[in-house]
Design a protein around this motif. Structure first.
Motif, mmCIF file in Angstrom:
data_model
loop_
_atom_site.group_PDB
_atom_site.id
_atom_site.type_symbol
_atom_site.label_atom_id
_atom_site.label_comp_id
_atom_site.label_asym_id
_atom_site.label_seq_id
_atom_site.Cartn_x
_atom_site.Cartn_y
_atom_site.Cartn_z
ATOM 1 N N PHE A 1 -9.605 -10.196 -0.355
ATOM 2 C CA PHE A 1 -8.564 -9.419 -1.251
ATOM 3 C C PHE A 1 -8.446 -8.257 -0.634
ATOM 4 O O PHE A 1 -9.431 -7.821 0.361
ATOM 5 C CB PHE A 1 -9.175 -9.175 -2.653
ATOM 6 C CG PHE A 1 -9.089 -10.490 -3.480
ATOM 7 C CD1 PHE A 1 -7.736 -11.026 -4.208
ATOM 8 C CD2 PHE A 1 -10.314 -11.416 -3.559
ATOM 9 C CE1 PHE A 1 -7.655 -11.827 -4.739
ATOM 10 C CE2 PHE A 1 -9.824 -12.626 -4.241
ATOM 11 C CZ PHE A 1 -8.721 -12.856 -4.996
ATOM 12 N N SER A 2 -7.383 -7.281 -0.904
ATOM 13 C CA SER A 2 -7.256 -6.031 -0.407
ATOM 14 C C SER A 2 -8.359 -5.131 -0.682
ATOM 15 O O SER A 2 -9.186 -5.286 -1.915
ATOM 16 C CB SER A 2 -6.029 -5.206 -1.055
ATOM 17 O OG SER A 2 -5.869 -3.867 -0.523
ATOM 18 N N PRO A 3 -9.094 -4.226 0.159
ATOM 19 C CA PRO A 3 -8.669 -3.794 1.488
ATOM 20 C C PRO A 3 -9.081 -4.690 2.755
ATOM 21 O O PRO A 3 -8.716 -4.328 3.759
ATOM 22 C CB PRO A 3 -8.964 -2.645 1.680
ATOM 23 C CG PRO A 3 -10.479 -2.529 1.024
ATOM 24 C CD PRO A 3 -10.378 -3.720 -0.206
ATOM 25 N N ASN A 4 -9.403 -6.385 2.442
ATOM 26 C CA ASN A 4 -10.077 -6.852 3.498
ATOM 27 C C ASN A 4 -8.837 -7.953 4.021
ATOM 28 O O ASN A 4 -9.448 -8.914 4.818
ATOM 29 C CB ASN A 4 -11.171 -7.754 3.107
ATOM 30 C CG ASN A 4 -12.419 -6.367 2.636
ATOM 31 O OD1 ASN A 4 -12.286 -5.430 3.050
ATOM 32 N ND2 ASN A 4 -13.407 -7.066 1.776
#
Ligand SMILES: Cc1cc2nc3c(=O)[nH]c(=O)nc-3n(C[C@H](O)[C@H](O)[C@H](O)COP(=O)(O)OP(=O)(O)OC[C@H]3O[C@@H](n4cnc5c(N)ncnc54)[C@H](O)[C@@H]3O)c2cc1C
Ligand SMILES: *[C@@H]1O[C@H](CO)[C@@H](O)[C@H](O)[C@H]1NC(C)=O
Ligand SMILES: *[C@@H]1O[C@H](CO)[C@@H](O)[C@H](O)[C@H]1NC(C)=O
Length: 343
Positions: free
Chosen positions: A37-40
């Motif tokens: 998920f964000s930030p990944n």
């Protein structure tokens, strides 16, 4: 109808958003499932310039671009545009060869023109052509958390999980939206999908107010450097390695970026580094956006799959337009279901 969106990058989350906003939640039970998920995600690494690829566009692709542009125009005029990473920025693409052709979408961006003589002489010496325009920026680092919140408020569920095969989901869901980016290669092997690895450095250089992308082999500027102004940091880069899968920052690439960027733009020489990131652009000859019916080999249950992946180096640009088509497909499925249940 139980729907799962697989993937939480810009393509997955915009698909979920359009489904919720265009189809309503009354008959839908929506889940977003992803291992990152964000930030990944890759989307978090992108600069976020709204700029399509410079190749011949099909009618369908032009439609996606128009839809995408329309939606960003709406977002731009909200009072919270700056909080969700939507703003305008002007900039240049400098082109090394003389064969530059105006793209089909040139009238979708604002003020499209070729570089002036002064620009070619002083900003981009030795480059032969290119263009300047004003276009949208969409920063995923700000936009994805906003969409996530909005979806949560509409009772959309989020599940962190790596999916190995479609069969794992076919018992629990009626519709699977496949937005796995470069992950589609592994999932059961669409070998047409391959990565183009990119590495970027976020630096402090608040005086950079334009994007500048240099393309083609220059006599003394190494690589294909670029600079993009952002809302909290300036992004510099210039790495594009096809079929390389590793996600670790490579010090050799760091060096290439600095050499290219500071040769072309000496003012960045002392810019302070904030962060460095690597991402894999999900390359494919063309975007795969289509419906497919699958039957589970064990239970015999049918599941509808909507594929939406392979957005290459421009996924931020395509995302909202493709998402709108996904939502239209889901609407169609809802109608078909209603008809069936009446029979
Ligand atoms: C350096 C760089 C700069 C870029 N700049 C721009 C730009 O300026 N403008 C632009 O338009 N585009 C840009 N891009 C391209 C853009 O980033 C991509 O096209 C876009 O992010 C693709 O989005 P996506 O949602 O398909 O993939 P991703 O963001 O990679 O998301 C994929 C999602 O699927 C999930 N997933 C995958 N496989 C599985 C699995 N088996 N099980 C569970 N979950 C899974 C992942 O966890 C993730 O949540 C850039 C890319 C890079 C690398
Ligand atoms: C992103 O990755 C880091 C490092 O692996 C991890 O600590 C963090 O929890 C991840 N964030 C999300 C939202 O998954
Ligand atoms: C997603 O698409 C890829 C490529 O066709 C495929 O291999 C994979 O099985 C699909 N995943 C799901 C969950 O449908």
């Amino acid at each position: 109808m139980k729907v799962v969106v697989l993937g939480a990058g810009i393509v997955g989350l915009t698909s979920a958003l359009r489904i919720v906003e265009d189809c309503g939640t009354a008959e839908l039970d929506l889940t977003v499932m992803a291992d990152k998920f964000s930030p990944n995600t890759t989307s978090d690494v992108a600069a976020g310039i709204w700029c399509p690829p410079r190749r011949k566009m099909t009618q369908r692709e032009m439609q996606w671009l128009k839809w995408s542009h329309e939606y960003l125009t709406v977002l731009l005029k909200t009072p919270y545009a700056h909080e969700i990473g939507v703003f305008l920025q002007s900039g240049w693409i400098a082109w090394m060869h003389t064969d530059f052709q105006d793209p089909d979408w040139k009238d979708l961006v604002q003020g499209y023109r070729h570089p002036t003589k002064w620009e070619l002489t002083h900003l981009f010496p030795e480059y032969k052509d290119g263009f300047f325009c004003t276009t949208f920026m969409l920063e995923s680092r700000l936009f994805l958390p906003w969409v996530t919140n909005r979806l949560r408020n509409k009772a959309v569920k989020f599940v962190e999980r790596k999916v190995q095969s479609l069969d794992e989901l076919s018992l629990d869901y009626d519709v699977i939206i496949n937005c796995t980016g470069v992950g589609a290669h592994d999932l059961v092997g669409d070998t047409k999908v391959f990565p183009a690895r990119g590495q970027v450095i976020r630096v402090k250089a608040p005086w950079v107010k334009h994007w500048m992308l240099l393309e083609g082999k220059h006599p003394y500027v190494p690589g294909i450097p670029y600079v993009v102004g952002g809302s909290t940091a300036t992004l510099i880069g210039g790495i594009r390695q096809e079929r390389r899968w590793d996600l670790r920052n490579d010090p050799r690439d760091t060096k290439t970026i600095w050499n290219g960027v500071t040769t072309a733009f000496p003012a960045l020489k002392d810019a302070k580094v904030i962060e460095e990131r690597t991402g894999l652009r999900p390359m494919r000859e063309e975007i795969r956006l289509e419906r497919q019916e699958k039957t589970d080999p064990v239970s015999g249950r049918t599941v509808q799959v909507i594929h939406n992946y392979g957005h290459g180096a421009n996924g931020i640009t395509w995302s909202h337009g493709c998402a709108k088509e996904v939502a239209l497909m889901v609407k169609q499925l809802l109608q078909e279901k209603t008809i069936k249940s009446r029979l």
